[in-house]
Design a protein around this motif. Structure first.
Motif, PDB file in Angstrom:
ATOM      1  N   TYR A  68       0.850  -1.195   0.000  1.00 49.21           N
ATOM      2  CA  TYR A  68       0.000   0.000   0.000  1.00 49.21           C
ATOM      3  C   TYR A  68       0.882   1.241   0.000  1.00 49.21           C
ATOM      4  CZ  TYR A  68       0.999  -0.631   4.998  1.00 49.21           C
ATOM      5  OH  TYR A  68       1.617  -0.832   6.204  1.00 49.21           O
ATOM      6  N   LEU A  69       0.287   2.344  -0.474  1.00 49.78           N
ATOM      7  CA  LEU A  69       0.970   3.647  -0.471  1.00 49.78           C
ATOM      8  C   LEU A  69       0.641   4.429   0.788  1.00 49.78           C
ATOM      9  CD1 LEU A  69       0.201   4.476  -4.185  1.00 49.78           C
ATOM     10  CD2 LEU A  69       2.507   4.228  -3.240  1.00 49.78           C
ATOM     11  N   MET A  70      -0.573   4.240   1.294  1.00 51.17           N
ATOM     12  CA  MET A  70      -0.981   4.899   2.537  1.00 51.17           C
ATOM     13  C   MET A  70      -1.742   3.898   3.393  1.00 51.17           C
ATOM     14  SD  MET A  70      -2.357   8.739   1.662  1.00 51.17           S
ATOM     15  CE  MET A  70      -1.402   9.907   0.693  1.00 51.17           C
ATOM     16  N   ARG A  71      -1.714   4.140   4.675  1.00 44.29           N
ATOM     17  CA  ARG A  71      -2.528   3.325   5.574  1.00 44.29           C
ATOM     18  C   ARG A  71      -3.393   4.238   6.426  1.00 44.29           C
ATOM     19  NH1 ARG A  71       2.731   2.178   7.078  1.00 44.29           N
ATOM     20  NH2 ARG A  71       3.459   3.567   8.727  1.00 44.29           N
ATOM     21  N   THR A  72      -4.652   3.888   6.506  1.00 38.80           N
ATOM     22  CA  THR A  72      -5.562   4.640   7.354  1.00 38.80           C
ATOM     23  C   THR A  72      -5.317   4.261   8.815  1.00 38.80           C
ATOM     24  OG1 THR A  72      -7.249   2.938   7.091  1.00 38.80           O
ATOM     25  CG2 THR A  72      -7.340   4.802   5.585  1.00 38.80           C
ATOM     26  N   THR A  73      -5.567   5.210   9.696  1.00 37.44           N
ATOM     27  CA  THR A  73      -5.448   4.897  11.122  1.00 37.44           C
ATOM     28  C   THR A  73      -6.788   5.038  11.832  1.00 37.44           C
ATOM     29  OG1 THR A  73      -4.830   7.163  11.717  1.00 37.44           O
ATOM     30  CG2 THR A  73      -3.063   5.660  11.120  1.00 37.44           C
ATOM     31  N   ALA A  74      -7.795   5.457  11.101  1.00 37.16           N
ATOM     32  CA  ALA A  74      -9.161   5.450  11.624  1.00 37.16           C
ATOM     33  C   ALA A  74     -10.105   5.669  10.450  1.00 37.16           C
ATOM     34  CB  ALA A  74      -9.380   6.538  12.673  1.00 37.16           C
ATOM     35  N   VAL A  75     -11.232   5.012  10.502  1.00 34.34           N
ATOM     36  CA  VAL A  75     -12.300   5.224   9.517  1.00 34.34           C
ATOM     37  C   VAL A  75     -13.585   5.327  10.326  1.00 34.34           C
ATOM     38  CG1 VAL A  75     -13.467   4.370   7.458  1.00 34.34           C
ATOM     39  CG2 VAL A  75     -11.043   3.855   7.805  1.00 34.34           C
ATOM     40  N   TYR A  76     -14.068   6.547  10.525  1.00 29.17           N
ATOM     41  CA  TYR A  76     -15.200   6.784  11.398  1.00 29.17           C
ATOM     42  C   TYR A  76     -16.496   6.901  10.591  1.00 29.17           C
ATOM     43  CZ  TYR A  76     -11.846   8.157  15.074  1.00 29.17           C
ATOM     44  OH  TYR A  76     -10.840   8.192  16.008  1.00 29.17           O
ATOM     45  N   GLY A  77     -17.545   6.276  11.083  1.00 26.41           N
ATOM     46  CA  GLY A  77     -18.863   6.415  10.489  1.00 26.41           C
ATOM     47  C   GLY A  77     -19.919   6.503  11.571  1.00 26.41           C
ATOM     48  N   ASN A  78     -21.160   6.451  11.157  1.00 26.87           N
ATOM     49  CA  ASN A  78     -22.299   6.348  12.061  1.00 26.87           C
ATOM     50  C   ASN A  78     -22.330   7.384  13.167  1.00 26.87           C
ATOM     51  OD1 ASN A  78     -24.683   5.423  13.120  1.00 26.87           O
ATOM     52  ND2 ASN A  78     -23.742   3.750  14.273  1.00 26.87           N
ATOM     53  N   GLY A  79     -22.391   8.642  12.762  1.00 28.17           N
ATOM     54  CA  GLY A  79     -22.729   9.680  13.725  1.00 28.17           C
ATOM     55  C   GLY A  79     -21.603  10.269  14.526  1.00 28.17           C
ATOM     56  N   LYS A  80     -20.411   9.684  14.447  1.00 23.34           N
ATOM     57  CA  LYS A  80     -19.326  10.195  15.282  1.00 23.34           C
ATOM     58  C   LYS A  80     -18.953  11.608  14.855  1.00 23.34           C
ATOM     59  CE  LYS A  80     -17.020   6.625  17.692  1.00 23.34           C
ATOM     60  NZ  LYS A  80     -15.739   6.348  18.333  1.00 23.34           N
ATOM     61  N   PHE A  81     -18.735  12.452  15.809  1.00 24.02           N
ATOM     62  CA  PHE A  81     -18.296  13.835  15.581  1.00 24.02           C
ATOM     63  C   PHE A  81     -19.274  14.593  14.688  1.00 24.02           C
ATOM     64  CE2 PHE A  81     -14.608  10.879  15.463  1.00 24.02           C
ATOM     65  CZ  PHE A  81     -14.333  10.939  16.819  1.00 24.02           C
ATOM     66  N   GLY A  82     -20.519  14.161  14.693  1.00 29.22           N
ATOM     67  CA  GLY A  82     -21.561  14.859  13.955  1.00 29.22           C
ATOM     68  C   GLY A  82     -21.799  14.343  12.554  1.00 29.22           C
ATOM     69  N   ILE A  83     -20.982  13.401  12.067  1.00 35.92           N
ATOM     70  CA  ILE A  83     -21.227  12.881  10.718  1.00 35.92           C
ATOM     71  C   ILE A  83     -22.547  12.098  10.708  1.00 35.92           C
ATOM     72  CG2 ILE A  83     -18.793  12.827  10.106  1.00 35.92           C
ATOM     73  CD1 ILE A  83     -18.641   9.975  10.694  1.00 35.92           C
ATOM     74  N   ALA A  84     -23.008  11.759   9.525  1.00 40.61           N
ATOM     75  CA  ALA A  84     -24.351  11.190   9.376  1.00 40.61           C
ATOM     76  C   ALA A  84     -24.508   9.897  10.171  1.00 40.61           C
ATOM     77  CB  ALA A  84     -24.632  10.914   7.910  1.00 40.61           C
ATOM     78  N   ASP A  85     -25.650   9.774  10.835  1.00 43.33           N
ATOM     79  CA  ASP A  85     -25.988   8.491  11.457  1.00 43.33           C
ATOM     80  C   ASP A  85     -26.225   7.455  10.370  1.00 43.33           C
ATOM     81  OD1 ASP A  85     -26.188   9.044  14.354  1.00 43.33           O
ATOM     82  OD2 ASP A  85     -27.748  10.452  13.721  1.00 43.33           O
ATOM     83  N   ARG A  86     -25.937   6.225  10.717  1.00 42.82           N
ATOM     84  CA  ARG A  86     -26.108   5.156   9.747  1.00 42.82           C
ATOM     85  C   ARG A  86     -27.566   5.047   9.282  1.00 42.82           C
ATOM     86  NH1 ARG A  86     -24.957   1.343   6.788  1.00 42.82           N
ATOM     87  NH2 ARG A  86     -26.214  -0.527   6.711  1.00 42.82           N
ATOM     88  N   HIS A  87     -28.509   5.329  10.174  1.00 44.36           N
ATOM     89  CA  HIS A  87     -29.908   5.132   9.783  1.00 44.36           C
ATOM     90  C   HIS A  87     -30.317   6.059   8.640  1.00 44.36           C
ATOM     91  CE1 HIS A  87     -31.531   8.804  11.699  1.00 44.36           C
ATOM     92  NE2 HIS A  87     -30.710   8.565  12.684  1.00 44.36           N
ATOM     93  N   LEU A  88     -29.557   7.118   8.401  1.00 48.19           N
ATOM     94  CA  LEU A  88     -29.896   8.039   7.320  1.00 48.19           C
ATOM     95  C   LEU A  88     -29.601   7.445   5.940  1.00 48.19           C
ATOM     96  CD1 LEU A  88     -28.600  11.409   8.834  1.00 48.19           C
ATOM     97  CD2 LEU A  88     -30.944  10.556   8.748  1.00 48.19           C
ATOM     98  N   ILE A  89     -28.711   6.467   5.890  1.00 48.45           N
ATOM     99  CA  ILE A  89     -28.324   5.882   4.601  1.00 48.45           C
ATOM    100  C   ILE A  89     -28.574   4.377   4.540  1.00 48.45           C
ATOM    101  CG2 ILE A  89     -26.595   7.631   4.020  1.00 48.45           C
ATOM    102  CD1 ILE A  89     -24.468   5.729   5.179  1.00 48.45           C
ATOM    103  N   ALA A  90     -29.102   3.830   5.637  1.00 50.18           N
ATOM    104  CA  ALA A  90     -29.165   2.374   5.753  1.00 50.18           C
ATOM    105  C   ALA A  90     -30.109   1.728   4.740  1.00 50.18           C
ATOM    106  CB  ALA A  90     -29.578   1.978   7.167  1.00 50.18           C
ATOM    107  N   ASP A  91     -31.039   2.499   4.195  1.00 46.69           N
ATOM    108  CA  ASP A  91     -31.959   1.900   3.225  1.00 46.69           C
ATOM    109  C   ASP A  91     -31.581   2.241   1.781  1.00 46.69           C
ATOM    110  OD1 ASP A  91     -32.578   4.545   3.324  1.00 46.69           O
ATOM    111  OD2 ASP A  91     -34.748   4.280   3.522  1.00 46.69           O
ATOM    112  N   ARG A  92     -30.417   2.788   1.592  1.00 56.16           N
ATOM    113  CA  ARG A  92     -29.986   3.093   0.227  1.00 56.16           C
ATOM    114  C   ARG A  92     -29.319   1.873  -0.400  1.00 56.16           C
ATOM    115  NH1 ARG A  92     -27.051   8.994   0.174  1.00 56.16           N
ATOM    116  NH2 ARG A  92     -28.690  10.168   1.253  1.00 56.16           N
ATOM    117  N   PRO A  93     -29.760   1.470  -1.567  1.00 56.93           N
ATOM    118  CA  PRO A  93     -29.083   0.351  -2.234  1.00 56.93           C
ATOM    119  C   PRO A  93     -27.590   0.658  -2.390  1.00 56.93           C
ATOM    120  CG  PRO A  93     -31.099   0.950  -3.389  1.00 56.93           C
ATOM    121  CD  PRO A  93     -30.875   2.016  -2.348  1.00 56.93           C
TER     122      PRO A  93
END
Lengths: 546, 167
Positions: A168-193
């Motif tokens: 790899y050229l880069m490595r991530t050290t965190a991948v945040y989802g689901n509402g953390k720090f104000g980002i979208a909650d999972r339920h907002l996208i959970a029904d999207r194909p």
């Protein structure tokens, strides 16, 4: 009317599957979340477009990449900084990174890009909104990056051996989802194909980050990478304890992951006969596994020894693939693996899944948890006791008075609000223990149940501390693969086994444990490149460079 | 008022209840209730009160356990008496935060519900939840009680530790 439900053999029992020893050797499969996401991108012939690219010649600035997925457009906003070497750290306590990313819902206007460019480099200290779906950051593998840039600028290609060894050229050290720090909650996208599967948004971010790193290195190198080499450059990741408790705190979701995998395996094992093409395919996959193992080396001596043993065991097992002509050939193959090591069994399981997409791939739709635990309460404490006797013998038979049976305690660190593991008899803070001591709690519940049956609600009124254990027992009774059947506070507990399990579901390869507490991995290695997304490109299980 | 994600409110509610010495199962349920209560426009006053008197949370949890237990043996409407208006509001929000379908009505001091334990809840969740600085601060202060200062060992053994950062 023809019955369209695939035939199946009995599933492996949870008592076999849900053990740390087995979870710690799990392999990625075609049900892994990144694989599922890329398969969808391939099926839709998705195209990634670079909608903005404002970079200095050394690759510092920002870029935006957009992709259409099942009727929605998503964009990766990438911010690349000139990071002094003395600030480069993969630790979660780091405060600066080579690159920061946001996966954005839609195509961001200039003002939104400026907002993200200001917030994303701050990571946990930033503030995000409901159109920000995923937040991530990454550091360069400086060796791989510098060598690749130098080679491209010289009109050459980077050393394949270095690509094979680093990946790899880069490595991530965190991948945040689901509402953390104000980002979208999972339920907002959970029904999207396309984003309805577990961690699908995070996987889309990872795949697009990989695309960005390849684009950026070719821009800085002022030349093109050979596709074969580029394809073998994935995205690294450093993962620690923060990921482990998730498997305990999301029992229904975890059940659904494991149940899908076990159902797929049981269906595939039930295959009546293999066509000549499928027999050839099985042999090709087995040979690919051999090759993959030969290219997988790690610095840690104990893990390297285990890998080399698996390589030897696999070589000895290979002749079995020449005998897939009879009835139920995959069941025969599977049974022949049962006398072998657990690591070999899990490799065979992943291979069998890979061989049978028709009865496996649809199970990816069942791996989410849209509802939570829909469990019925026990009618009384006798029923509760019976459930414990049925499913929890592994928990209630341990002696938790033995210090080594309860030496560890999980806690949340004040510094980074991240899970940590302490020594109950040496470290402070055990009184603030995070309730991952499920086995001990159920044992204490069992010991505290009344001789005379009574309603569970009445029992809990006098014993509210046992409500957590009661809930876990009720959940396991309904969701059989929801519980890790090991003592997670024992001195012998290795969190790395939990990480391996979860990361295998993400689709990680080249596990490179640095201790019992954290590991490096590679994601998307071998995955089709951004311009290769087509239905015939879904063949990158256990990638090899050669 | 500030806007937070559902996950932020729910997880902070769990930690706040834990910090108030509420046992784990009840703290988990309390967190889900807080997010539902605030997203439905409920008053913050009973949340402050419950966090200041954690026995209230246990009492509400027991009432919910009894109602769910009753619903599991009969399809009839289950009910609980709750004379305190604030706690009654929290009881309603708690029922509404259950993963199952809950049709809820109030009649004077009684909270009545028809719980379909096998049917998932169809309640929607908003993109943002408004919370006052005072409640947020109250919950954060309690949550802080659950955090443990990092030990030297934990600082030197986490992800990324012990490696050359230029590799």
């Amino acid at each position: 009317m023809k019955d369209l439900v695939p035939e199946t053999l009995p599933l492996r029992p949870p008592s076999d599957v849900m053990r740390l020893e087995r979870m710690g050797v799990m392999m990625p499969t075609r049900l892994s979340f990144l694989r599922v996401l890329v398969r969808r991108l391939c099926a839709e012939r998705a195209q990634i477009t670079r909608t903005r690219f404002e970079m200095s010649p050394d690759g510092h600035g920002h870029a935006v990449y957009s992709v259409d997925l099942s009727g929605h457009t998503y964009s990766l906003v990438a911010i690349s900084k000139d990071l002094p070497a003395d600030q480069r750290s993969d630790r979660v306590i780091a405060t600066a990174w080579d690159a920061a990313f946001v996966l954005y819902d839609g195509v961001p206007e200039t003002a939104e890009i400026e907002r993200i460019a200001a917030q994303a480099p701050l990571q946990e200290a930033g503030r995000f909104g409901p159109r920000d779906l995923v937040l991530s950051r990454a550091n360069k593998s400086v060796r791989m990056w510098d060598a690749t840039v130098a080679a491209l600028r010289a009109g050459d290609q980077p050393d394949p051996a270095m690509i094979r060894d680093i990946g790899y050229l880069m490595r991530t050290t965190a991948v945040y989802g689901n509402g953390k720090f104000g980002i979208a909650d999972r339920h907002l996208i959970a029904d999207r194909p396309g984003l309805d599967g577990p961690f699908a948004a995070e996987m889309l971010a990872v795949y697009m980050i990989r695309h960005f790193t390849l684009d950026l290195v070719q821009y800085v190198g002022r030349s093109s990478l050979d596709d074969r080499l580029a394809r073998h450059l994935g995205i690294g990741n450093a993962t620690g304890l923060g990921m482990a408790p998730f498997l305990v705190t999301h029992p229904v979701l975890f059940n659904n992951w494991m149940l899908a995998r076990e159902t797929g395996l049981a269906r595939a094992r039930a295959t009546d006969y293999l066509s000549e093409d499928l027999r050839d395919r099985a042999i090709a996959l087995a040979n690919r596994a051999t090759w993959h193992l030969s290219e997988w080396h790690v610095p840690a001596p104990d893990h390297e020894t285990a890998l080399r043993q698996l390589e030897l065991d696999w070589a000895a097992f290979l002749p079995r693939f020449a005998d897939l002509n009879g009835p139920q050939p995959l069941e025969t193959l599977w049974q022949s693996a049962q006398s072998k090591s657990v690591a070999l069994q899990e490799l065979v399981a992943a291979l069998i899944l890979e061989l049978c997409p028709d009865v496996v791939d649809g199970l990816a739709d069942c791996m989410g948890d849209p509802f939570g635990a829909l469990v019925a309460p026990f009618c009384d404490t006798d029923a509760l006791r019976a459930a414990i006797k049925a499913d929890w013998d592994w928990a209630v038979t341990q002696d938790y008075a033995d210090p080594d049976a309860c030496r560890r305690f999980w806690y949340v660190s004040a510094a980074k609000l991240e899970p940590r593991l302490g020594d109950r008899f040496a470290d402070e803070g055990a009184e603030l223990e995070t309730p991952l001591d499920i086995a001990r709690r159920v044992a204490e519940l069992m010991a505290g149940l009344p001789a005379q049956a009574q309603p569970v609600s009445a029992f809990l009124t006098n014993n509210p501390i046992h409500a957590h254990a009661v809930a876990r027992v009720a959940t396991l009774a309904r969701y059989p693969y929801s519980e890790i059947r090991d003592n997670l506070i024992a001195a012998t507990c290795r969190p790395i086994d939990m990480l391996r399990c979860k990361l295998s579901f993400f689709g990680a390869t080249k596990f490179d444990p640095k201790s019992d507490l954290w590991t490096r991995i590679t994601l998307a290695q071998g995955a089709p490149l951004g311009h290769e997304l087509s239905p015939d490109a879904d063949d990158w299980w256990l990638p090899v460079l050669g | 008022m500030t806007d937070k994600s559902w996950t932020e409110i729910q997880s902070l509610g769990v930690k706040a209840a834990s910090g108030a010495a509420v046992p784990p199962a009840q703290a988990l349920a309390f967190g889900a209730m807080v997010a539902r209560h605030l997203s439905d426009g409920g008053s913050e006053d009973p949340l402050h009160a419950a966090l200041n008197a954690p026995d209230t949370i246990l009492t509400l949890a027991h009432e919910i356990e009894a109602m769910v237990e009753a619903a599991s043996v009969s399809t009839r409407i289950v009910s609980a008496q709750q004379p305190d208006a604030g706690q009654r509001a929290l009881l309603i929000s708690w029922l509404a935060s259950l993963p199952c379908q809950a049709d809820i009505v109030t009649h004077e001091n009684a909270v009545q519900a028809h719980l379909s334990l096998k049917a998932p809840s169809t309640r929607t969740r908003p993109a943002r939840i408004a919370i006052s600085p005072s409640l947020f601060s109250h919950m954060q202060d309690l949550a802080t009680r659950t955090y443990v200062p990092d030990s030297a060992a934990s600082r030197t053994s986490g992800a990324g530790a012990g490696l050359m950062e230029l590799d």
